[in-house]
Design a protein around this motif. Structure first.
Motif: not given
Length: 572
Positions: A63-68, A97-99, A104-107, A183-185
């Motif tokens: 799960f990637v945060n593209p803004l980090s 997946h794009n976090y 995409d995150r839900q997928a 937290e998402m998990l």
């Protein structure tokens, strides 16, 4: 080119991508066929395939945060194919997946739950390294062994410890992203006992990645020609890593009535008196919280620029604004019930609006008790879970030889005779005070013999803060306090006068106006994958070996409280 020939050529090219996916091939086909983001291939395996088709036995979700940080993660989410298998380890299915994209995150989380159900139903092939001989003695496993035998020959290997779990979840971002993924998990009811947690460091500090032994940042591009860099990174993690447990803590921050708890990036008009943050690294009350608030306003897209911005903001505070003294904010550290005093923090400035300056916010008389007492002023209080600070591999707690005079009347958690070696999986947090800027700079310059170690506190425990003057018991706003008091008040730091506290939790920055309490509680324990090879062994792996002493790590994964029930909402 004949249309039929073109169709057949493209078909075989896409099939080849499933096992031999290359960066140049992606871009060439995207150019030739006008492929956009909506045409990305989202899967390379179907769970309804026959048993003899060769299904993967390990699923890696990134799960990637593209803004980090330097935004290197954006390269991953823009690959034309987001799900693929590795050439070296074809038994591993990789899914990106794009976090930050809710859909995409839900997928991604739906796929994690799907694989979780398959594991519980026994529908996945057994995990084996490339050097293993397929098991044929058990009839129940035969169909899965047949599936594994049909895969292309693997050239990589999977370490023995890694072969114990089918699901791997990695965060692609900074320290804040790690806790967001956790937290998402939990919020989606993923069984943490089935998951290995790791990361690809794309942030600025990346303390989590460094304590695992994977370094501060990925050098160069994370993809590389023909995906070689990404494949090498993943293969190395599976071959040269060992499981290690990590405590996850919850820090509940609350303010008095009329106060505020907000993220530094949120507007000042935010109305919230309670915020629950998750923590696996450390919290800083004071220096980093104040500096980070200014940093958030000027954060850039480049990691090296962010380091410069942080340096400038630090200089502003060190040489111009001056950090406030925490003794004038913090009243005490107490056990979970809020009654038992573990540490008293005397103020350096006595507020005359108090009826009894020696009493705490709950009415207990400090001066009549012989409590442990913070004997020196402090500008920063560090609450550590991992032995790592400031984006550097610093073990200032373990390396300290002096500094015990910081606390007088030591007993209980502040008594060094009761301390145990610092571990990230022992249910304890180490508290360290920074007395002044000189002390801070010495630690950064590697002079760490003298460290103001306050204590080692098992959770849950609470930090209590003084009441603001306008709400203090017995306050008399119109009382003539005299010229001396007015002169003292004007000399105080403006954040001290306004009763505004800066806090940093795992790379996220907060501002608390009229702070009342911060409560720490261990809510879960996850199993991470740390580096373990001839060149380096991650600190968490070393901690695990000390803690376990030969016991199986799986038995400790549920040692903490039930995560799904203990996680509170992040704000109210």
């Amino acid at each position: 080119m004949n249309p039929c020939v073109k169709i057949i050529t493209n078909f075989f090219a896409w099939c080849t991508l499933i096992f031999r996916n290359g960066k140049h091939s992606f871009y060439q086909m995207a150019e030739g066929n006008n492929i956009n983001d909506n045409d990305k291939i989202k899967t390379s395996v179907r769970l309804q395939d026959t048993d003899t088709e060769g299904r993967p036995s390990i699923y890696l979700f990134i799960f990637v945060n593209p803004l980090s940080g330097a935004r290197k993660g954006s390269d991953l989410i823009h690959l034309p194919i987001q799900h693929f298998r590795l050439r070296r380890l074809p038994q591993i299915q990789v899914e990106i997946h794009n976090y930050l994209d809710p859909k995409d995150r839900q997928a991604g989380i739906d796929r994690v739950n799907l694989i979780q159900n398959k594991i519980k139903d026994g529908d996945l092939p057994p995990i084996r390294s490339s050097s293993d001989t397929p098991t044929t003695s058990r009839a129940a496993e035969r169909k899965h062994t047949d599936a594994a035998e049909t895969m292309p020959e693997a050239t990589g290997r999977i370490s023995e410890g890694v072969q114990t779990r089918h699901i791997h979840v990695w965060s692609g971002g900074g320290d804040g992203t790690v806790m967001s993924i956790f937290e998402m998990l939990v919020e989606n009811h993923v069984d943490l006992d089935l998951v290995f947690l790791s990361c690809i460091p794309f942030g600025t500090g990346n303390d989590f990645s460094q304590v695992l032994g994977w370094g501060r940042t990925e050098q160069g591009g994370v993809i590389g020609d023909n995906l070689e860099s990404l494949e090498q990174l993943i293969s190395d993690r599976f071959e040269y890593s060992e499981p290690a447990r990590l405590d996850i803590w919850q820090a509940e921050m609350t303010s008095y009535d009329g106060g505020q708890v907000r993220l530094a990036s949120e507007p000042k008009t935010t109305k919230r008196t309670r915020y629950v943050a998750k923590m696996c690294n450390y919290m800083s009350i004071g220096v980093q919280g104040y500096v980070g608030s200014g940093f958030e306003k000027h954060r850039s897209k480049k990691r090296w620029l962010n380091i410069g911005v942080y340096t400038i903001e630090s200089s502003k505070w060190a040489f111009w604004r001056k950090f406030p003294t925490l003794n004038n904010f913090i009243d005490s550290i107490r056990a979970q019930d809020g009654q038992q005093m573990l540490l008293e923090v005397p103020s350096t400035f006595v507020t005359p609006t108090r009826v009894n300056p020696g009493s705490s916010s709950n009415g207990e008389d400090h001066q009549q008790q012989n409590h442990p007492k913070l004997a020196t002023p402090a500008i920063d209080l560090i609450i550590q879970n991992i032995p790592h600070l400031w984006g550097q591999e610093l073990d200032i707690w373990g390396e300290a030889k002096e500094g015990l005079e910081t606390v007088s009347n030591r007993s209980g958690p502040t008594d060094p005779d009761l301390w145990t070696p610092q571990l990230a999986n022992d249910g304890k947090l180490e508290v360290i005070a920074m007395e002044n800027m000189m002390s801070y700079l010495k630690k950064l310059a590697n002079f760490r013999d003298h460290v103001a170690r306050v204590g080692q506190f098992p959770g849950p425990f609470e930090i209590h803060f003084r009441e603001p003057p306008e709400t203090a018991t017995g306050a008399q706003p119109h009382e003539n306090t005299g010229c001396l008091h007015m002169w003292q008040r004007r000399r105080r730091n403006k954040y001290e006068r306004k009763n505004v506290l800066g806090v940093m939790v795992d790379g996220e920055f907060y501002r608390i106006r009229h702070p009342q309490r911060v409560r720490f509680e261990r809510i879960a324990q996850v199993v991470t994958l740390g580096r373990s090879d001839q060149q380096k062994q991650g600190r968490l792996v070393r901690d695990e070996k000390k803690r376990q002493d030969g016991q199986m790590y799986q038995t400790g994964a549920t040692e903490a409280t039930e995560a799904t029930g203990a996680i509170a909402s992040s704000s109210s």
